[in-house]
Write a protein that holds these residues in place. Structure first.
Motif, PDB file in Angstrom:
ATOM      1  N   ASP A  61       0.816  -1.208   0.000  1.00  7.06           N
ATOM      2  CA  ASP A  61       0.000   0.000   0.000  1.00  7.06           C
ATOM      3  C   ASP A  61       0.855   1.264   0.000  1.00  7.06           C
ATOM      4  OD1 ASP A  61      -2.525  -1.193  -0.084  1.00  7.06           O
ATOM      5  OD2 ASP A  61      -2.598  -1.422   2.090  1.00  7.06           O
TER       6      ASP A  61
ATOM      7  N   LYS B  15      -6.242   6.428  -7.976  1.00  8.67           N
ATOM      8  CA  LYS B  15      -6.836   7.379  -7.031  1.00  8.67           C
ATOM      9  C   LYS B  15      -8.220   6.922  -6.587  1.00  8.67           C
ATOM     10  CE  LYS B  15      -4.550  11.627  -8.402  1.00  8.67           C
ATOM     11  NZ  LYS B  15      -4.757  12.955  -8.998  1.00  8.67           N
ATOM     12  N   ASP B  16      -9.049   6.497  -7.539  1.00  6.53           N
ATOM     13  CA  ASP B  16     -10.399   6.059  -7.190  1.00  6.53           C
ATOM     14  C   ASP B  16     -10.368   4.802  -6.323  1.00  6.53           C
ATOM     15  OD1 ASP B  16     -11.638   8.189  -8.441  1.00  6.53           O
ATOM     16  OD2 ASP B  16     -12.047   7.094 -10.301  1.00  6.53           O
ATOM     17  N   TYR B  17      -9.413   3.933  -6.562  1.00  2.00           N
ATOM     18  CA  TYR B  17      -9.251   2.737  -5.732  1.00  2.00           C
ATOM     19  C   TYR B  17      -8.844   3.132  -4.310  1.00  2.00           C
ATOM     20  CZ  TYR B  17      -7.337  -1.567  -3.840  1.00  2.00           C
ATOM     21  OH  TYR B  17      -7.064  -2.648  -3.025  1.00  2.00           O
ATOM     22  N   ARG B  18      -7.878   4.018  -4.208  1.00  2.00           N
ATOM     23  CA  ARG B  18      -7.385   4.441  -2.890  1.00  2.00           C
ATOM     24  C   ARG B  18      -8.446   5.183  -2.091  1.00  2.00           C
ATOM     25  NH1 ARG B  18      -3.362   8.102  -3.254  1.00  2.00           N
ATOM     26  NH2 ARG B  18      -2.568   7.647  -1.199  1.00  2.00           N
ATOM     27  N   ARG B  19      -9.339   5.910  -2.782  1.00  2.00           N
ATOM     28  CA  ARG B  19     -10.434   6.613  -2.102  1.00  2.00           C
ATOM     29  C   ARG B  19     -11.584   5.678  -1.755  1.00  2.00           C
ATOM     30  NH1 ARG B  19     -11.384  11.313  -6.209  1.00  2.00           N
ATOM     31  NH2 ARG B  19     -13.007   9.811  -6.593  1.00  2.00           N
ATOM     32  N   GLY B  20     -11.562   4.466  -2.292  1.00  3.06           N
ATOM     33  CA  GLY B  20     -12.603   3.489  -2.003  1.00  3.06           C
ATOM     34  C   GLY B  20     -13.851   3.639  -2.850  1.00  3.06           C
ATOM     35  N   VAL B  21     -13.776   4.439  -3.920  1.00  2.93           N
ATOM     36  CA  VAL B  21     -14.961   4.614  -4.765  1.00  2.93           C
ATOM     37  C   VAL B  21     -14.988   3.640  -5.939  1.00  2.93           C
ATOM     38  CG1 VAL B  21     -15.337   7.028  -4.135  1.00  2.93           C
ATOM     39  CG2 VAL B  21     -13.920   6.481  -6.116  1.00  2.93           C
ATOM     40  N   TYR B  22     -13.859   3.055  -6.255  1.00  5.18           N
ATOM     41  CA  TYR B  22     -13.801   2.031  -7.307  1.00  5.18           C
ATOM     42  C   TYR B  22     -13.048   0.830  -6.748  1.00  5.18           C
ATOM     43  CZ  TYR B  22     -13.244  -0.313 -11.767  1.00  5.18           C
ATOM     44  OH  TYR B  22     -13.301  -1.234 -12.789  1.00  5.18           O
ATOM     45  N   THR B  23     -13.776  -0.195  -6.425  1.00  5.46           N
ATOM     46  CA  THR B  23     -13.154  -1.370  -5.796  1.00  5.46           C
ATOM     47  C   THR B  23     -13.307  -2.634  -6.624  1.00  5.46           C
ATOM     48  OG1 THR B  23     -15.182  -1.764  -4.553  1.00  5.46           O
ATOM     49  CG2 THR B  23     -13.465  -0.446  -3.465  1.00  5.46           C
TER      50      THR B  23
ATOM     51  N   ASP C 189       0.830   4.739  -2.387  1.00  2.00           N
ATOM     52  CA  ASP C 189       0.873   6.116  -1.888  1.00  2.00           C
ATOM     53  C   ASP C 189       2.012   6.892  -2.545  1.00  2.00           C
ATOM     54  OD1 ASP C 189      -1.247   5.501  -0.197  1.00  2.00           O
ATOM     55  OD2 ASP C 189       0.041   5.174   1.548  1.00  2.00           O
TER      56      ASP C 189
END
Length: 134
Positions: A23, A61-69, A27
């Protein structure tokens, strides 16, 4: 020298590097987006990946924000590994070597994209659906 280095840059090299991604590496890749993007844009060899790089950063970015998993870890790790590989100026073929310095970066991006192409398409479909729902 080139043929020896080319043999070192293969699918197994990519897979072994991806297996080590953590992870914190994601970052680091996200934190260095501007520098990686500049390197891609300013290198004739890598420039063709500029748009794909934007998509890769968007997915990351979307994965890290949890919006695209809805994406396998291998895909996210491949993105992180390949972008950090591009960032590293002292990889298998140091970037400062005129003419061939970016060939290994190009190879890593090419291999990574071959593995994650369908996931990138799925991500773009998801982005389109999200835009339509807004």
């Amino acid at each position: 020298m080139f043929s020896k280095k080319k043999k070192e840059i293969d699918e197994e090299y990519l897979k072994s590097g991806v297996a080590k991604v953590k992870d914190e590496d994601l970052d680091l890749a996200a934190k260095n987006q501007e520098e990686i993007t500049d390197k891609i844009l300013n290198s004739g060899t890598l420039r063709k990946y500029a748009e794909l790089g934007k998509i890769m950063f968007g997915m990351l970015k979307d994965y890290r924000r949890g919006v695209y998993t809805n994406v396998p870890w291998f895909t996210i790790a491949s993105i992180g590994f390949s972008l950090l590989y591009v960032l590293n100026p002292l990889d298998l073929m140091p970037d400062f070597i005129p003419g061939i310095g970016y060939i290994d970066d190009f190879a890593i991006l090419t291999f990574a994209l071959r593995f994650i192409e369908s996931d990138l398409h799925s991500y773009l479909d998801w982005k389109l659906e999200e835009a339509e729902n807004e």
